[in-house]
Scaffold this active site. Structure first.
Site, PDB file in Angstrom:
ATOM      1  N   GLU A   1     -67.032  19.048  54.348  1.00  0.00           N
ATOM      2  CA  GLU A   1     -67.823  17.900  54.803  1.00  0.00           C
ATOM      3  C   GLU A   1     -68.865  18.303  55.851  1.00  0.00           C
ATOM      4  OE1 GLU A   1     -65.975  14.974  57.382  1.00  0.00           O
ATOM      5  OE2 GLU A   1     -64.534  16.449  58.086  1.00  0.00           O
TER       6      GLU A   1
ATOM      7  N   GLU B   1     -63.416  43.507  50.798  1.00  0.00           N
ATOM      8  CA  GLU B   1     -62.253  42.722  50.384  1.00  0.00           C
ATOM      9  C   GLU B   1     -60.967  43.554  50.491  1.00  0.00           C
ATOM     10  OE1 GLU B   1     -64.255  39.626  47.149  1.00  0.00           O
ATOM     11  OE2 GLU B   1     -63.324  41.456  46.407  1.00  0.00           O
TER      12      GLU B   1
ATOM     13  N   LYS C   1     -56.868  41.387  43.228  1.00  0.00           N
ATOM     14  CA  LYS C   1     -57.572  41.284  44.504  1.00  0.00           C
ATOM     15  C   LYS C   1     -57.266  39.971  45.204  1.00  0.00           C
ATOM     16  CE  LYS C   1     -61.173  39.162  44.728  1.00  0.00           C
ATOM     17  NZ  LYS C   1     -62.548  39.584  44.505  1.00  0.00           N
TER      18      LYS C   1
ATOM     19  N   HIS D   1     -62.927  13.569  54.902  1.00  0.00           N
ATOM     20  CA  HIS D   1     -62.497  13.949  56.234  1.00  0.00           C
ATOM     21  C   HIS D   1     -60.984  14.097  56.280  1.00  0.00           C
ATOM     22  CE1 HIS D   1     -63.046  14.390  60.482  1.00  0.00           C
ATOM     23  NE2 HIS D   1     -62.137  13.469  60.717  1.00  0.00           N
TER      24      HIS D   1
ATOM     25  N   CYS E   1     -60.612  40.813  39.977  1.00  0.00           N
ATOM     26  CA  CYS E   1     -60.420  39.477  40.560  1.00  0.00           C
ATOM     27  C   CYS E   1     -58.956  39.105  40.796  1.00  0.00           C
ATOM     28  CB  CYS E   1     -61.012  38.395  39.647  1.00  0.00           C
ATOM     29  SG  CYS E   1     -62.374  38.923  38.610  1.00  0.00           S
TER      30      CYS E   1
ATOM     31  N   TYR F   1     -68.787  44.517  48.305  1.00  0.00           N
ATOM     32  CA  TYR F   1     -67.787  43.466  48.461  1.00  0.00           C
ATOM     33  C   TYR F   1     -66.396  43.989  48.140  1.00  0.00           C
ATOM     34  CZ  TYR F   1     -67.279  42.336  43.429  1.00  0.00           C
ATOM     35  OH  TYR F   1     -66.996  42.377  42.091  1.00  0.00           O
TER      36      TYR F   1
ATOM     37  N   CYS G   1     -61.304  42.423  35.405  1.00  0.00           N
ATOM     38  CA  CYS G   1     -60.944  41.230  36.174  1.00  0.00           C
ATOM     39  C   CYS G   1     -59.436  41.044  36.270  1.00  0.00           C
ATOM     40  CB  CYS G   1     -61.613  40.006  35.541  1.00  0.00           C
ATOM     41  SG  CYS G   1     -61.031  38.452  36.189  1.00  0.00           S
TER      42      CYS G   1
HETATM   43  P1  FAD Z   1     -64.723  44.544  31.840  1.00  0.00           P
HETATM   44  O1  FAD Z   1     -63.903  43.399  32.231  1.00  0.00           O
HETATM   45  O2  FAD Z   1     -64.773  45.694  32.767  1.00  0.00           O
HETATM   46  O3  FAD Z   1     -64.184  45.018  30.411  1.00  0.00           O
HETATM   47  C1  FAD Z   1     -64.637  46.160  29.746  1.00  0.00           C
HETATM   48  C2  FAD Z   1     -63.506  46.725  28.920  1.00  0.00           C
HETATM   49  O4  FAD Z   1     -64.014  47.647  27.964  1.00  0.00           O
HETATM   50  C3  FAD Z   1     -62.496  47.507  29.752  1.00  0.00           C
HETATM   51  O5  FAD Z   1     -61.191  47.137  29.398  1.00  0.00           O
HETATM   52  C4  FAD Z   1     -62.779  48.946  29.390  1.00  0.00           C
HETATM   53  O6  FAD Z   1     -61.638  49.767  29.525  1.00  0.00           O
HETATM   54  C5  FAD Z   1     -63.194  48.798  27.936  1.00  0.00           C
HETATM   55  N1  FAD Z   1     -63.999  49.890  27.416  1.00  0.00           N
HETATM   56  C6  FAD Z   1     -64.995  50.572  28.031  1.00  0.00           C
HETATM   57  N2  FAD Z   1     -65.540  51.470  27.189  1.00  0.00           N
HETATM   58  C7  FAD Z   1     -64.873  51.339  25.997  1.00  0.00           C
HETATM   59  C8  FAD Z   1     -64.996  51.987  24.721  1.00  0.00           C
HETATM   60  N3  FAD Z   1     -65.930  52.909  24.513  1.00  0.00           N
HETATM   61  N4  FAD Z   1     -64.160  51.616  23.744  1.00  0.00           N
HETATM   62  C9  FAD Z   1     -63.224  50.660  23.937  1.00  0.00           C
HETATM   63  N5  FAD Z   1     -63.078  50.020  25.117  1.00  0.00           N
HETATM   64  C10 FAD Z   1     -63.898  50.345  26.134  1.00  0.00           C
HETATM   65  N6  FAD Z   1     -65.617  38.918  39.434  1.00  0.00           N
HETATM   66  C11 FAD Z   1     -65.465  37.625  39.765  1.00  0.00           C
HETATM   67  O7  FAD Z   1     -66.036  36.765  39.099  1.00  0.00           O
HETATM   68  N7  FAD Z   1     -64.668  37.252  40.807  1.00  0.00           N
HETATM   69  C12 FAD Z   1     -64.004  38.155  41.552  1.00  0.00           C
HETATM   70  O8  FAD Z   1     -63.290  37.794  42.494  1.00  0.00           O
HETATM   71  C13 FAD Z   1     -64.129  39.528  41.223  1.00  0.00           C
HETATM   72  N8  FAD Z   1     -63.454  40.464  41.916  1.00  0.00           N
HETATM   73  C14 FAD Z   1     -63.551  41.776  41.557  1.00  0.00           C
HETATM   74  C15 FAD Z   1     -62.835  42.709  42.287  1.00  0.00           C
HETATM   75  C16 FAD Z   1     -62.913  44.043  41.968  1.00  0.00           C
HETATM   76  C17 FAD Z   1     -62.106  45.043  42.748  1.00  0.00           C
HETATM   77  C18 FAD Z   1     -63.740  44.460  40.884  1.00  0.00           C
HETATM   78  C19 FAD Z   1     -63.839  45.903  40.508  1.00  0.00           C
HETATM   79  C20 FAD Z   1     -64.457  43.532  40.154  1.00  0.00           C
HETATM   80  C21 FAD Z   1     -64.374  42.173  40.485  1.00  0.00           C
HETATM   81  N9  FAD Z   1     -65.095  41.194  39.786  1.00  0.00           N
HETATM   82  C22 FAD Z   1     -64.965  39.878  40.133  1.00  0.00           C
HETATM   83  C23 FAD Z   1     -66.025  41.552  38.701  1.00  0.00           C
HETATM   84  C24 FAD Z   1     -65.405  41.317  37.325  1.00  0.00           C
HETATM   85  O9  FAD Z   1     -64.180  42.006  37.243  1.00  0.00           O
HETATM   86  C25 FAD Z   1     -66.369  41.799  36.251  1.00  0.00           C
HETATM   87  O10 FAD Z   1     -67.614  41.168  36.426  1.00  0.00           O
HETATM   88  C26 FAD Z   1     -65.892  41.496  34.836  1.00  0.00           C
HETATM   89  O11 FAD Z   1     -64.635  42.058  34.599  1.00  0.00           O
HETATM   90  C27 FAD Z   1     -66.908  42.034  33.834  1.00  0.00           C
HETATM   91  O12 FAD Z   1     -66.486  41.833  32.518  1.00  0.00           O
HETATM   92  P2  FAD Z   1     -66.992  42.762  31.346  1.00  0.00           P
HETATM   93  O13 FAD Z   1     -66.524  42.121  30.093  1.00  0.00           O
HETATM   94  O14 FAD Z   1     -68.418  43.077  31.508  1.00  0.00           O
HETATM   95  O15 FAD Z   1     -66.234  44.167  31.554  1.00  0.00           O
HETATM   96  P1  NA7 Z   2     -73.073  47.817  45.501  1.00  0.00           P
HETATM   97  O1  NA7 Z   2     -73.170  46.430  45.908  1.00  0.00           O
HETATM   98  O2  NA7 Z   2     -74.288  48.532  45.076  1.00  0.00           O
HETATM   99  O3  NA7 Z   2     -72.370  48.595  46.727  1.00  0.00           O
HETATM  100  C1  NA7 Z   2     -72.277  49.927  46.890  1.00  0.00           C
HETATM  101  C2  NA7 Z   2     -71.849  50.179  48.343  1.00  0.00           C
HETATM  102  O4  NA7 Z   2     -71.465  51.514  48.535  1.00  0.00           O
HETATM  103  C3  NA7 Z   2     -72.954  49.910  49.319  1.00  0.00           C
HETATM  104  O5  NA7 Z   2     -72.398  49.442  50.507  1.00  0.00           O
HETATM  105  C4  NA7 Z   2     -73.551  51.302  49.500  1.00  0.00           C
HETATM  106  O6  NA7 Z   2     -74.208  51.481  50.712  1.00  0.00           O
HETATM  107  C5  NA7 Z   2     -72.310  52.141  49.457  1.00  0.00           C
HETATM  108  N1  NA7 Z   2     -72.569  53.507  49.028  1.00  0.00           N
HETATM  109  C6  NA7 Z   2     -73.152  53.888  47.870  1.00  0.00           C
HETATM  110  N2  NA7 Z   2     -73.194  55.225  47.794  1.00  0.00           N
HETATM  111  C7  NA7 Z   2     -72.640  55.691  48.930  1.00  0.00           C
HETATM  112  C8  NA7 Z   2     -72.402  56.997  49.447  1.00  0.00           C
HETATM  113  N3  NA7 Z   2     -72.741  58.082  48.766  1.00  0.00           N
HETATM  114  N4  NA7 Z   2     -71.796  57.103  50.655  1.00  0.00           N
HETATM  115  C9  NA7 Z   2     -71.459  56.021  51.343  1.00  0.00           C
HETATM  116  N5  NA7 Z   2     -71.654  54.756  50.910  1.00  0.00           N
HETATM  117  C10 NA7 Z   2     -72.244  54.607  49.726  1.00  0.00           C
HETATM  118  O7  NA7 Z   2     -72.079  48.033  44.322  1.00  0.00           O
HETATM  119  P2  NA7 Z   2     -70.910  47.181  43.735  1.00  0.00           P
HETATM  120  O8  NA7 Z   2     -70.712  47.781  42.413  1.00  0.00           O
HETATM  121  O9  NA7 Z   2     -69.768  47.129  44.649  1.00  0.00           O
HETATM  122  O10 NA7 Z   2     -71.484  45.726  43.605  1.00  0.00           O
HETATM  123  C11 NA7 Z   2     -72.105  45.346  42.447  1.00  0.00           C
HETATM  124  C12 NA7 Z   2     -72.682  43.962  42.540  1.00  0.00           C
HETATM  125  O11 NA7 Z   2     -71.844  43.072  43.234  1.00  0.00           O
HETATM  126  C13 NA7 Z   2     -74.010  43.929  43.230  1.00  0.00           C
HETATM  127  O12 NA7 Z   2     -74.999  43.844  42.260  1.00  0.00           O
HETATM  128  C14 NA7 Z   2     -73.965  42.671  44.095  1.00  0.00           C
HETATM  129  O13 NA7 Z   2     -74.839  41.687  43.594  1.00  0.00           O
HETATM  130  C15 NA7 Z   2     -72.581  42.171  43.991  1.00  0.00           C
HETATM  131  P3  NA7 Z   2     -75.809  51.209  50.884  1.00  0.00           P
HETATM  132  O14 NA7 Z   2     -75.956  49.756  51.169  1.00  0.00           O
HETATM  133  O15 NA7 Z   2     -76.473  51.621  49.607  1.00  0.00           O
HETATM  134  O16 NA7 Z   2     -76.188  52.066  52.023  1.00  0.00           O
END
Ligand code: FAD
Ligand code: NA7
Length: 590
Positions: free
Chosen positions: A578, A305, A168, A573, A165, A301, A160
């Site tokens: 609203e 985004e 982004k 408003h 997040c 997403y 995040c």
């Molecule tokens: P993470 O935050 O991924 O943390 C896991 C940590 O564990 C990482 O630092 C990783 O390096 C570490 N790790 C992994 N394996 C090991 C290991 N074996 N030993 C030690 N460390 C390890 N969520 C929102 O709510 N709003 C948003 O706008 C939003 N935007 C997003 C945009 C993008 C591009 C992405 C990719 C995600 C976004 N998310 C958003 C999702 C959000 O980031 C995740 O849901 C959240 O970070 C999950 O938290 P977590 O604790 O499960 O894992």
């Molecule tokens: P998602 O939501 O599973 O998205 C993966 C996207 O990538 C989806 O649009 C897929 O298309 C596409 N996709 C997957 N494999 C391919 C290949 N091989 N070629 C082209 N496009 C592909 O994953 P996220 O991790 O981003 O989202 C996780 C959660 O966020 C999800 O649970 C939602 O609740 C919100 P598809 O539709 O399968 O054709």
């Protein structure tokens, strides 16, 4: 306790408290005998875990079950290393006889180094470890970032903060400011310079801010006495992990309990050239050069985004979609968000998947050739881009953490960890939170809530579970999409078309009128359950500030708001929030 299941659950929670604490005292905050016992342990310098039965909702039930388990109803009710001691008098007597000291020492041999080890220092892991430490536990958290194929890494805090997040939303904001500047001229602002965007200035500013957050997390862990270690953790036994740091130095640690919170990492396509030449969101936010003409692969997403803000800062962006936009989200809304992107210059190649990526010229950025094939015909297309961003979903980081050594089951299809409604895996002393959970939301606030509540249940005598229902969320596409509850498709599936009403409205935000843009592109709808007083079971909003708007409706839906109640709520408003969803979708009259 109301029923057998509830009773058994509470009983095992009480047993858990007794089993996992050297000293466990069930107490009442106002009881002088309890104070006396707590003072004794303070004097002995022994950490004692206390549940104040008068301060928790379930107190009387605890007392009933303690009576059943120990034959004692009064407080304090004291346990040392799983042995029941009794009340105040018995504890004092045991102290006098030396029995207390003996019992305290008896547990030392099998004691673990930590009460809790948390693997992963992201949203879920940090929340859980800090809360457990605040409840007096000895906690270690390990966080380690495996570099991307391009070599990108980052600091403490997880996805995040570093590659999700936060960057982004800041880059989305960058794009919104570009639009605001165009609007500004219509509102009378005069400026002559050519407006252009500097990628490096943006990434430097964003990453400086992220750096301050990384530092803040370190300080917070230190303040709360959580032992943070920057090492990669993997299980080697059910109660033991191996930690490997950057210099490949290994250390070993044991704990009574574990929480896995390792999150997910971007998936690659497995086609020639993907890892060599393409980037993912893990690289994008700190890319040292402007990506230039970009192909975004995927329609998640993350794809929309990133594609959205790149176009918003003036880049030539194409999104390659395999099937539909935003799988899992309301498709009517997803398509409207996509149409708006298309109207604002984002190109979409639909029903194509890439088959190979080749480098035409190295550089920052270089030039890449992408070959793709149709999902429906034999058609092959080629295109040239400076950058290819893969955003085709994320894989759970569960395959290289020794889960087999600990006996933790994962779903072999997707690598996700199934848990019960208390985030407990099939191995009772190992828990999991966040993105790696099967069938749960992948959102930061959800991971935080689950982690915090888990620590409170494990160590604070709480019974509150994480509520995964009706979680509000927002997709930060150029026109933002906020939702809470069911998509229209899902509502029909669950309740049947005849049993739901969908009310909707197109609208034109006041701030768009003077600049004259996006007339009647914003849209909102609610889905109501006819069988249950038209209760709102789905809320969807496409428009500015969707996150801010949706949060409030999320609270309303949690309280069970009905269509009638929404309609009679007086609006603020002039705002977008609203907007009244008044027409039924079947009768179009706007
Ligand atoms: P993470 O935050 O991924 O943390 C896991 C940590 O564990 C990482 O630092 C990783 O390096 C570490 N790790 C992994 N394996 C090991 C290991 N074996 N030993 C030690 N460390 C390890 N969520 C929102 O709510 N709003 C948003 O706008 C939003 N935007 C997003 C945009 C993008 C591009 C992405 C990719 C995600 C976004 N998310 C958003 C999702 C959000 O980031 C995740 O849901 C959240 O970070 C999950 O938290 P977590 O604790 O499960 O894992
Ligand atoms: P998602 O939501 O599973 O998205 C993966 C996207 O990538 C989806 O649009 C897929 O298309 C596409 N996709 C997957 N494999 C391919 C290949 N091989 N070629 C082209 N496009 C592909 O994953 P996220 O991790 O981003 O989202 C996780 C959660 O966020 C999800 O649970 C939602 O609740 C919100 P598809 O539709 O399968 O054709």
């Amino acid at each position: 306790v109301e029923n057998d299941t509830g009773r058994n659950e509470l009983k095992s929670r009480i047993q858990g408290l007794i089993d996992s604490n050297q000293v466990m005292v069930f107490s009442k905050s106002y009881c002088p005998y309890c104070v006396k016992v707590k003072d004794l342990f303070k004097e002995l310098n022994v950490k004692c875990n206390v549940v104040e039965l008068d301060l928790i909702e379930d107190g009387p039930n605890y007392q009933d079950l303690l009576l059943e388990m120990t034959g004692q109803k009064t407080v304090p009710n004291v346990f040392i290393n799983k042995t029941h001691i009794g009340g105040c008098d018995k504890t004092m007597q045991a102290h006098k006889d030396g029995v207390l000291q003996q019992l305290l020492e008896s547990g030392d041999n099998e004691a673990y180094e930590y009460d809790l080890i948390v693997i992963g220092g992201g949203s879920g892991g940090l929340a859980c470890s800090k809360e457990a430490a605040m409840l007096g536990k000895k906690v270690m958290v390990l966080d380690y970032v495996v570099p991307t194929p391009k070599g990108t890494t980052w600091g403490l805090g997880g996805t995040c903060v570093n590659v999700g997040c936060i960057p982004k939303k800041l880059m989305h904001q960058t794009a919104l400011l570009g639009t605001a500047m165009q609007d500004a001229r219509k509102f009378g602002w005069e400026f002559n310079e050519t407006v252009k965007h500097n990628w490096e200035t943006m990434t430097t500013a964003v990453n400086n801010y992220i750096g301050s957050l990384n530092w803040g997390y370190r300080v917070a862990l230190r303040d709360k006495n959580v032992n943070y270690v920057n090492s990669y953790a993997e299980f080697i036994e059910p109660h033991k992990i191996k930690a490997t740091n950057k210099r490949k130095k290994e250390t070993f640690h044991t704990a009574a309990k574990f929480v896995i919170a390792t999150g997910e990492r971007p998936r690659y396509l497995g086609i020639p050239g993907d890892k060599e030449y393409c980037i993912t969101s893990d690289d994008l936010f700190s890319l040292p050069y402007c990506p230039g003409k970009t192909l975004v692969i995927g329609a998640s997403y993350v794809a929309l985004e990133c594609g959205g803000f790149l176009a918003g800062i003036g880049l030539d962006v194409t999104v390659m979609v395999r099937s539909i936009l935003l799988r899992g989200f309301d498709q009517d809304m997803a398509n409207r968000a996509g149409e708006h992107m298309e109207e604002h210059g984002v190109k979409f190649i639909r029903k194509f998947v890439p088959v190979k990526v080749e480098e035409l010229e190295a550089g920052t950025p270089g030039r890449l050739k992408v070959t793709a094939k149709s999902t429906e015909t034999d058609e092959i297309i080629e295109g040239e881009y400076n950058t290819v961003l893969i955003a085709v979903g994320r894989d759970a980081c569960t395959d290289k953490i020794g889960l087999d050594k600990a006996g933790v089951k994962v779903n072999p299809k997707n690598g996700k960890i199934p848990v019960n409604d208390e985030e407990q895996t099939n191995v009772p002393h190992i828990y999991a939170v966040g993105d790696i959970l099967e069938g749960k939301w992948e959102l930061t606030p959800v991971a935080i809530q689950a982690g915090k509540l888990l620590a409170r249940r494990l160590y604070g005598g709480s019974t509150v579970k994480c509520d995964y229902i009706n979680v509000p969320t927002t997709v930060f596409t150029p026109l933002e999409y906020g939702s809470c509850g069911l998509s229209e498709e899902r509502a029909i599936e669950l309740y049947g078309q005849d049993n739901i009403d969908v009310y909707h409205s197109l609208f034109w935000p006041l701030e768009f009128t003077v600049p004259g843009r996006d007339n009647n592109r914003c849209y909102s709808k609610i889905i109501c359950n006819k069988l249950d007083s038209e209760r709102v079971i789905g809320f969807h909003y496409l428009g500015p500030n969707a996150g801010e708007v949706t949060q409030g409706f999320g609270a309303a839906i949690k309280c069970g708001v009905t269509k009638e109640q929404l309609s009679t709520t007086i609006g603020i408003h002039p705002t977008c929030a609203e907007v009244k969803q008044c027409s039924v979708t079947s009768e179009v009259f706007f």
